[in-house]
Write a protein that holds these residues in place. Structure first.
Motif, PDB file in Angstrom:
ATOM      1  N   THR A 104       0.870  -1.170   0.000  1.00 21.14           N
ATOM      2  CA  THR A 104       0.000   0.000   0.000  1.00 21.14           C
ATOM      3  C   THR A 104       0.912   1.226   0.000  1.00 21.14           C
ATOM      4  O   THR A 104       2.116   1.115   0.237  1.00 21.14           O
ATOM      5  CB  THR A 104      -0.899   0.021   1.245  1.00 21.14           C
ATOM      6  N   GLY A 123      -4.805   1.945  -0.957  1.00 17.13           N
ATOM      7  CA  GLY A 123      -4.821   0.922   0.078  1.00 17.13           C
ATOM      8  C   GLY A 123      -5.283   1.450   1.419  1.00 17.13           C
ATOM      9  O   GLY A 123      -5.999   2.443   1.504  1.00 17.13           O
ATOM     10  N   THR A 143     -10.247  -0.920   0.141  1.00 16.13           N
ATOM     11  CA  THR A 143     -10.101  -2.364   0.309  1.00 16.13           C
ATOM     12  C   THR A 143     -10.956  -3.113  -0.708  1.00 16.13           C
ATOM     13  O   THR A 143     -12.028  -2.646  -1.101  1.00 16.13           O
ATOM     14  CB  THR A 143     -10.515  -2.812   1.726  1.00 16.13           C
ATOM     15  N   PRO A 149      -6.422  -4.846   1.379  1.00 19.02           N
ATOM     16  CA  PRO A 149      -6.391  -3.501   0.806  1.00 19.02           C
ATOM     17  C   PRO A 149      -5.990  -3.488  -0.660  1.00 19.02           C
ATOM     18  O   PRO A 149      -5.426  -4.458  -1.177  1.00 19.02           O
ATOM     19  CB  PRO A 149      -5.312  -2.810   1.657  1.00 19.02           C
ATOM     20  N   TYR A 150      -6.297  -2.389  -1.327  1.00 20.90           N
ATOM     21  CA  TYR A 150      -5.714  -2.145  -2.642  1.00 20.90           C
ATOM     22  C   TYR A 150      -4.196  -2.186  -2.477  1.00 20.90           C
ATOM     23  O   TYR A 150      -3.664  -1.782  -1.443  1.00 20.90           O
ATOM     24  CB  TYR A 150      -6.106  -0.770  -3.169  1.00 20.90           C
ATOM     25  N   GLN A 151      -3.488  -2.627  -3.514  1.00 22.30           N
ATOM     26  CA  GLN A 151      -2.037  -2.764  -3.398  1.00 22.30           C
ATOM     27  C   GLN A 151      -1.362  -2.737  -4.758  1.00 22.30           C
ATOM     28  O   GLN A 151      -1.866  -3.299  -5.736  1.00 22.30           O
ATOM     29  CB  GLN A 151      -1.686  -4.068  -2.677  1.00 22.30           C
TER      30      GLN A 151
END
Length: 260
Positions: A104, A123, A143, A149-151
């Motif tokens: 993130t 993230g 997320t 989470p977004y990554q």
């Protein structure tokens, strides 16, 4: 990949007429694939630092009294946090020593001339702004689902990308506001947000501000006290934490802090 945690990296850099800083949190799930999760986050912040040193926190400042040829020689360009994140990510993709990983990231720039704060967050890392003992803004986490989470991701050649989460920099949430004198900006990863409730962070900052001292000393003391308290909360096994509260909302039971 699952939860991003325990692999935090930071950077700060003076830009022309401003300052930029950020945090990144490597995804620990890569350990199961034999990958050091901290390497991706560390390299991402390295490239963010490298690019931010070459950019301006706002529009390049040009003296209107100069001749055209002199104005054309002004070096550098405006570098927004989003653009810095994009450049840093592609820098990681080109790094031969980074085989794989995810992270993130939250990048922030402060323009010393205009007082404008700009950010790009991808993230569940983030930041908050405290003004007069009140939170006027807190970056919402991004997320895919609870605890995922977004990554940003780099895959090794032998891995099938479709089996893992991978987000591009263009999914980062961008934010801009004008700050006031005395505003406090706190950038964090989920190592803080999973363990410490926001009102407790505000209380710590207010207590330190009342104790006096220079602004630099107060800022360092706030950071120290917040980290110390986060460590205490992390080891607490009985009290409700932000992470356990979110888990309950998903029908899951988890008590206490989240260990880093």
């Amino acid at each position: 990949m699952g939860r991003a945690g325990m692999q935090e990296r930071t950077f700060s850099s003076w830009q022309r007429y401003g300052v930029s800083f950020g945090v990144a949190d490597g995804v620990g799930g890569w350990v199961d694939s034999g990958v050091d999760p901290s390497l991706f986050a560390q390299t991402l912040m390295y490239h963010a630092h490298r690019y931010s040193q070459l950019g301006w926190a706002g529009e390049p400042e040009i003296d209107p009294t100069q001749e055209y040829e002199e104005r054309e020689r002004v070096e550098g360009w405006e570098l927004t946090p989003y653009k810095c994140l994009e450049c840093a990510y592609h820098g990681v993709l080109r790094e031969r020593l980074v085989d794989a990983g995810s992270s993130t990231a939250c990048l922030i720039s402060l323009n010393a001339s205009s007082g404008v704060l700009r950010s790009a967050n991808l993230g569940d890392s983030g930041f908050l702004i405290i003004r007069s003992s009140s939170v006027i803004y807190r970056q919402p986490p991004q997320t895919h689902f609870f605890n995922c989470p977004y990554q940003l991701t780099k895959f090794p050649p032998n891995m099938v990308p479709s089996t893992h989460f991978a987000d591009q920099p263009n999914r980062a949430a961008q934010y801009e506001t004008k700050l006031r004198d005395g505003d406090i900006i706190i950038a964090f990863t989920d190592g803080l947000s999973d363990n410490v409730f926001t009102p407790d962070i505000v209380t710590i900052c207010s207590f330190v501000a009342r104790s006096g001292g220079s602004e630099d000393a107060q800022a360092q003391m706030m950071a120290n006290r917040i980290v110390e308290y986060a460590r205490v909360c992390m080891r607490e096994r009985k009290k409700m934490s932000p992470f356990s509260r979110e888990a309950l909302r998903e029908g899951l039971y988890y008590r206490g802090g989240v260990r880093s």
